[in-house]
Design a protein around this motif. Structure first.
Motif, PDB file in Angstrom:
ATOM      1  N   GLY A   1      11.032  -3.589  15.641  1.00  0.00           N
ATOM      2  CA  GLY A   1      10.619  -3.799  16.956  1.00  0.00           C
ATOM      3  C   GLY A   1       9.784  -2.832  17.556  1.00  0.00           C
ATOM      4  N   GLN A   2       9.666  -1.605  17.003  1.00  0.00           N
ATOM      5  CA  GLN A   2       9.024  -0.416  17.544  1.00  0.00           C
ATOM      6  C   GLN A   2       7.773  -0.141  16.670  1.00  0.00           C
ATOM      7  OE1 GLN A   2      11.074   2.673  19.587  1.00  0.00           O
ATOM      8  NE2 GLN A   2      12.632   1.440  19.773  1.00  0.00           N
ATOM      9  N   GLY A   3       7.797  -0.713  15.635  1.00  0.00           N
ATOM     10  CA  GLY A   3       6.862  -0.530  14.428  1.00  0.00           C
ATOM     11  C   GLY A   3       7.426  -1.216  13.179  1.00  0.00           C
ATOM     12  N   VAL A   4       6.156  -1.155  12.313  1.00  0.00           N
ATOM     13  CA  VAL A   4       6.431  -1.597  10.920  1.00  0.00           C
ATOM     14  C   VAL A   4       6.522  -0.625   9.977  1.00  0.00           C
ATOM     15  CG1 VAL A   4       5.704  -3.269   9.201  1.00  0.00           C
ATOM     16  CG2 VAL A   4       5.454  -4.032  11.478  1.00  0.00           C
ATOM     17  N   LEU A   5       7.558  -0.545   9.360  1.00  0.00           N
ATOM     18  CA  LEU A   5       7.753   0.492   7.871  1.00  0.00           C
ATOM     19  C   LEU A   5       7.511  -0.228   6.594  1.00  0.00           C
ATOM     20  CD1 LEU A   5      11.213   2.065   9.165  1.00  0.00           C
ATOM     21  CD2 LEU A   5       8.830   2.742   9.983  1.00  0.00           C
ATOM     22  N   LEU A   6       6.664   0.182   6.033  1.00  0.00           N
ATOM     23  CA  LEU A   6       6.406  -0.335   4.467  1.00  0.00           C
ATOM     24  C   LEU A   6       6.924   0.521   3.615  1.00  0.00           C
ATOM     25  CD1 LEU A   6       4.705  -1.966   2.513  1.00  0.00           C
ATOM     26  CD2 LEU A   6       2.560  -0.360   2.925  1.00  0.00           C
ATOM     27  N   VAL A   7       7.800   0.228   2.645  1.00  0.00           N
ATOM     28  CA  VAL A   7       8.642   0.871   1.631  1.00  0.00           C
ATOM     29  C   VAL A   7       7.871   0.587   0.155  1.00  0.00           C
ATOM     30  CG1 VAL A   7      10.692   1.080   0.358  1.00  0.00           C
ATOM     31  CG2 VAL A   7      10.522   0.555   2.790  1.00  0.00           C
ATOM     32  N   ASP A   8       7.302   1.518  -0.380  1.00  0.00           N
ATOM     33  CA  ASP A   8       6.773   1.190  -1.615  1.00  0.00           C
ATOM     34  C   ASP A   8       5.731   0.520  -1.980  1.00  0.00           C
ATOM     35  OD1 ASP A   8       8.526   3.377  -2.649  1.00  0.00           O
ATOM     36  OD2 ASP A   8       9.945   2.389  -3.669  1.00  0.00           O
ATOM     37  N   PRO A   9       4.304   0.557  -1.603  1.00  0.00           N
ATOM     38  CA  PRO A   9       3.327  -0.377  -1.596  1.00  0.00           C
ATOM     39  C   PRO A   9       2.938  -0.579  -2.981  1.00  0.00           C
ATOM     40  CG  PRO A   9       2.682   1.630  -0.870  1.00  0.00           C
ATOM     41  CD  PRO A   9       4.036   1.971  -0.834  1.00  0.00           C
ATOM     42  N   PHE A  10       3.210  -1.710  -3.494  1.00  0.00           N
ATOM     43  CA  PHE A  10       2.839  -2.319  -4.821  1.00  0.00           C
ATOM     44  C   PHE A  10       2.310  -3.995  -4.574  1.00  0.00           C
ATOM     45  CE2 PHE A  10       4.305  -3.896  -9.119  1.00  0.00           C
ATOM     46  CZ  PHE A  10       3.073  -3.659  -9.739  1.00  0.00           C
ATOM     47  N   PHE A  11       1.145  -4.248  -4.415  1.00  0.00           N
ATOM     48  CA  PHE A  11       0.531  -5.477  -4.160  1.00  0.00           C
ATOM     49  C   PHE A  11      -0.367  -6.196  -4.955  1.00  0.00           C
ATOM     50  CE2 PHE A  11       2.121  -3.436  -0.133  1.00  0.00           C
ATOM     51  CZ  PHE A  11       2.542  -4.564   0.546  1.00  0.00           C
ATOM     52  N   ASP A  12      -1.666  -5.634  -5.308  1.00  0.00           N
ATOM     53  CA  ASP A  12      -2.676  -6.204  -5.911  1.00  0.00           C
ATOM     54  C   ASP A  12      -2.573  -6.225  -7.267  1.00  0.00           C
ATOM     55  OD1 ASP A  12      -3.528  -6.426  -3.396  1.00  0.00           O
ATOM     56  OD2 ASP A  12      -5.389  -4.936  -3.744  1.00  0.00           O
ATOM     57  N   GLU A  13      -1.837  -5.407  -7.904  1.00  0.00           N
ATOM     58  CA  GLU A  13      -1.550  -5.481  -9.524  1.00  0.00           C
ATOM     59  C   GLU A  13       0.122  -6.085  -9.616  1.00  0.00           C
ATOM     60  OE1 GLU A  13      -3.648  -2.522 -11.991  1.00  0.00           O
ATOM     61  OE2 GLU A  13      -4.086  -1.711 -10.258  1.00  0.00           O
ATOM     62  N   CYS A  14       0.713  -6.463  -8.574  1.00  0.00           N
ATOM     63  CA  CYS A  14       2.045  -7.099  -8.837  1.00  0.00           C
ATOM     64  C   CYS A  14       2.036  -8.567  -8.973  1.00  0.00           C
ATOM     65  CB  CYS A  14       2.773  -6.625  -7.375  1.00  0.00           C
ATOM     66  SG  CYS A  14       4.496  -7.378  -7.519  1.00  0.00           S
ATOM     67  N   PRO A  15       2.454  -9.004 -10.146  1.00  0.00           N
ATOM     68  CA  PRO A  15       2.280 -10.426 -10.460  1.00  0.00           C
ATOM     69  C   PRO A  15       3.003 -11.341  -9.371  1.00  0.00           C
ATOM     70  CG  PRO A  15       3.531  -9.362 -12.037  1.00  0.00           C
ATOM     71  CD  PRO A  15       3.101  -8.256 -11.221  1.00  0.00           C
ATOM     72  N   THR A  16       3.999 -10.901  -8.705  1.00  0.00           N
ATOM     73  CA  THR A  16       4.769 -11.792  -7.771  1.00  0.00           C
ATOM     74  C   THR A  16       4.611 -11.534  -6.498  1.00  0.00           C
ATOM     75  OG1 THR A  16       6.658 -10.272  -7.845  1.00  0.00           O
ATOM     76  CG2 THR A  16       6.637 -11.955  -9.341  1.00  0.00           C
ATOM     77  N   ALA A  17       3.588 -10.589  -6.072  1.00  0.00           N
ATOM     78  CA  ALA A  17       3.374 -10.120  -4.542  1.00  0.00           C
ATOM     79  C   ALA A  17       2.772 -11.146  -3.833  1.00  0.00           C
ATOM     80  CB  ALA A  17       2.289  -9.153  -4.574  1.00  0.00           C
ATOM     81  N   SER A  18       3.546 -11.341  -2.643  1.00  0.00           N
ATOM     82  CA  SER A  18       3.356 -12.613  -1.749  1.00  0.00           C
ATOM     83  C   SER A  18       1.855 -12.415  -0.956  1.00  0.00           C
ATOM     84  CB  SER A  18       4.369 -12.729  -0.910  1.00  0.00           C
ATOM     85  OG  SER A  18       4.617 -11.586  -0.083  1.00  0.00           O
ATOM     86  N   MET A  19       1.481 -10.970  -0.911  1.00  0.00           N
ATOM     87  CA  MET A  19       0.235 -10.525  -0.114  1.00  0.00           C
ATOM     88  C   MET A  19      -0.497  -9.596  -0.783  1.00  0.00           C
ATOM     89  SD  MET A  19       2.344  -8.558   2.908  1.00  0.00           S
ATOM     90  CE  MET A  19       0.736  -8.604   4.107  1.00  0.00           C
ATOM     91  N   LYS A  20      -1.698  -9.381  -0.090  1.00  0.00           N
ATOM     92  CA  LYS A  20      -2.798  -8.426  -0.784  1.00  0.00           C
ATOM     93  C   LYS A  20      -2.712  -7.122   0.040  1.00  0.00           C
ATOM     94  CE  LYS A  20      -4.741 -10.622  -4.409  1.00  0.00           C
ATOM     95  NZ  LYS A  20      -4.294 -10.146  -5.499  1.00  0.00           N
ATOM     96  N   ALA A  21      -3.045  -6.166  -0.627  1.00  0.00           N
ATOM     97  CA  ALA A  21      -2.805  -4.706   0.081  1.00  0.00           C
ATOM     98  C   ALA A  21      -3.685  -4.626   1.156  1.00  0.00           C
ATOM     99  CB  ALA A  21      -3.308  -3.784  -0.935  1.00  0.00           C
ATOM    100  N   ALA A  22      -4.795  -5.472   1.245  1.00  0.00           N
ATOM    101  CA  ALA A  22      -5.800  -5.143   2.388  1.00  0.00           C
ATOM    102  C   ALA A  22      -5.246  -5.778   3.583  1.00  0.00           C
ATOM    103  CB  ALA A  22      -7.195  -5.989   1.632  1.00  0.00           C
ATOM    104  N   ASP A  23      -4.229  -6.934   3.410  1.00  0.00           N
ATOM    105  CA  ASP A  23      -3.651  -7.617   4.589  1.00  0.00           C
ATOM    106  C   ASP A  23      -2.400  -7.124   5.024  1.00  0.00           C
ATOM    107  OD1 ASP A  23      -5.618  -9.490   4.229  1.00  0.00           O
ATOM    108  OD2 ASP A  23      -4.651 -10.686   2.645  1.00  0.00           O
ATOM    109  N   VAL A  24      -2.147  -5.895   4.580  1.00  0.00           N
ATOM    110  CA  VAL A  24      -0.936  -5.088   5.088  1.00  0.00           C
ATOM    111  C   VAL A  24      -1.061  -4.570   6.518  1.00  0.00           C
ATOM    112  CG1 VAL A  24       0.760  -3.719   4.642  1.00  0.00           C
ATOM    113  CG2 VAL A  24       0.076  -4.894   2.794  1.00  0.00           C
ATOM    114  N   ALA A  25      -0.263  -4.723   7.396  1.00  0.00           N
ATOM    115  CA  ALA A  25      -0.282  -3.919   8.767  1.00  0.00           C
ATOM    116  C   ALA A  25       1.083  -2.995   8.765  1.00  0.00           C
ATOM    117  CB  ALA A  25      -0.341  -4.704   9.793  1.00  0.00           C
ATOM    118  N   CYS A  26       0.825  -1.652   8.991  1.00  0.00           N
ATOM    119  CA  CYS A  26       2.044  -0.792   8.987  1.00  0.00           C
ATOM    120  C   CYS A  26       1.910   0.144  10.011  1.00  0.00           C
ATOM    121  CB  CYS A  26       2.575  -0.630   7.556  1.00  0.00           C
ATOM    122  SG  CYS A  26       1.490   0.409   6.615  1.00  0.00           S
TER     123      CYS A  26
END
Ligand SMILES: [Zn+2]
Length: 234
Positions: A18-43
């Motif tokens: 509610g006062q910001g977005v925390l990202l835990v353990d970023p693993f996106f582009d080489e993760c076969p099940t990731a729901s988004m790409k690293a370039a689209d993450v806002a945190c």
């Protein structure tokens, strides 16, 4: 204030306080099940449990682009510094730091931690977050350990609202030990993580949830990658 947890796959989570977005353990582009790409993450801040590839693969790129402060073990902070990332809050076990929306405490985890270049990543960790009016525990990659009873019932008597636990087995605790972990932590809600990404850590999360429910340990919520859950204060 409620918070929202989003699982993007593997062990990567977004926590909207509610006062910001925390990202835990970023693993996106080489993760076969990731729901988004690293370039689209806002945190607004990034929390790292340890240095293994499946937890830091997109860390440098996201930290560079967003300028979000990285909360991590001292040794991971040194590694980030060598790559020109200086918005870092190095920490160690037992320490607390302010994050957008609350406090983050670096807790014990029983695992290993080396960085992608082979250097030592310091002690692996979990995160205990007091954000909004909600307490969330990310166990990180860990085996079952008896101090979970201490983490679940801190001296102030409040309980964990939501615990995120690995259930993949092989590299972390599996479903059997996670049930004992839930017994020790006594959270209201429990969410499975670190499974289903590759065949060696395939698990039937719905069967796991059924066992949690039958043992009346907590309210299990199985998310699909990209799905979110809102956690209200108790
Ligand atoms: Zn891992």
């Amino acid at each position: 204030m409620p918070i929202t947890l989003t699982w993007t796959g593997h062990a990567t989570w977004l926590v909207d306080t509610g006062q910001g977005v925390l990202l835990v353990d970023p693993f996106f582009d080489e993760c076969p099940t990731a729901s988004m790409k690293a370039a689209d993450v806002a945190c607004d801040a990034i929390l790292v449990t340890h240095g293994h590839f499946d937890h830091v693969a997109d860390l440098v790129a996201i930290a560079r682009r967003t300028r979000a402060c990285v909360f991590c073990a001292w040794e991971i902070g040194q590694w980030l510094g060598k790559q020109g990332i200086d918005a870092v809050q190095p920490m160690n076990l037992g320490g607390r730091a302010m994050v957008p929306g609350g406090m983050a405490k670096m807790e014990l985890a029983h695992h290993s931690s080396s960085l992608p270049d082979g250097t030592y990543g310091g002690h692996p960790a979990g995160w205990l977050l007091d954000v909004g009016d909600v307490r969330v525990y990310f166990a990180g990659d860990t085996a079952l350990f008896s101090d979970m009873a201490r983490i679940g019932r801190p001296h102030d008597g409040t309980r964990i609202d939501a615990a995120v636990l690995p259930i993949g087995d092989l590299f972390t605790m599996g479903p059997d030990d996670s049930l004992e972990a839930i017994r020790l932590l006594a959270p209201r809600i429990v969410l499975p993580s670190h499974y289903g990404t590759w065949p060696p850590i395939e698990q039937d999360a719905h069967a796991w949830a059924q066992r949690v429910r039958e043992a009346r340990l907590a309210d299990p919520r199985v998310l699909a990658p990209g799905e979110s859950i809102t956690i209200d204060p108790a």
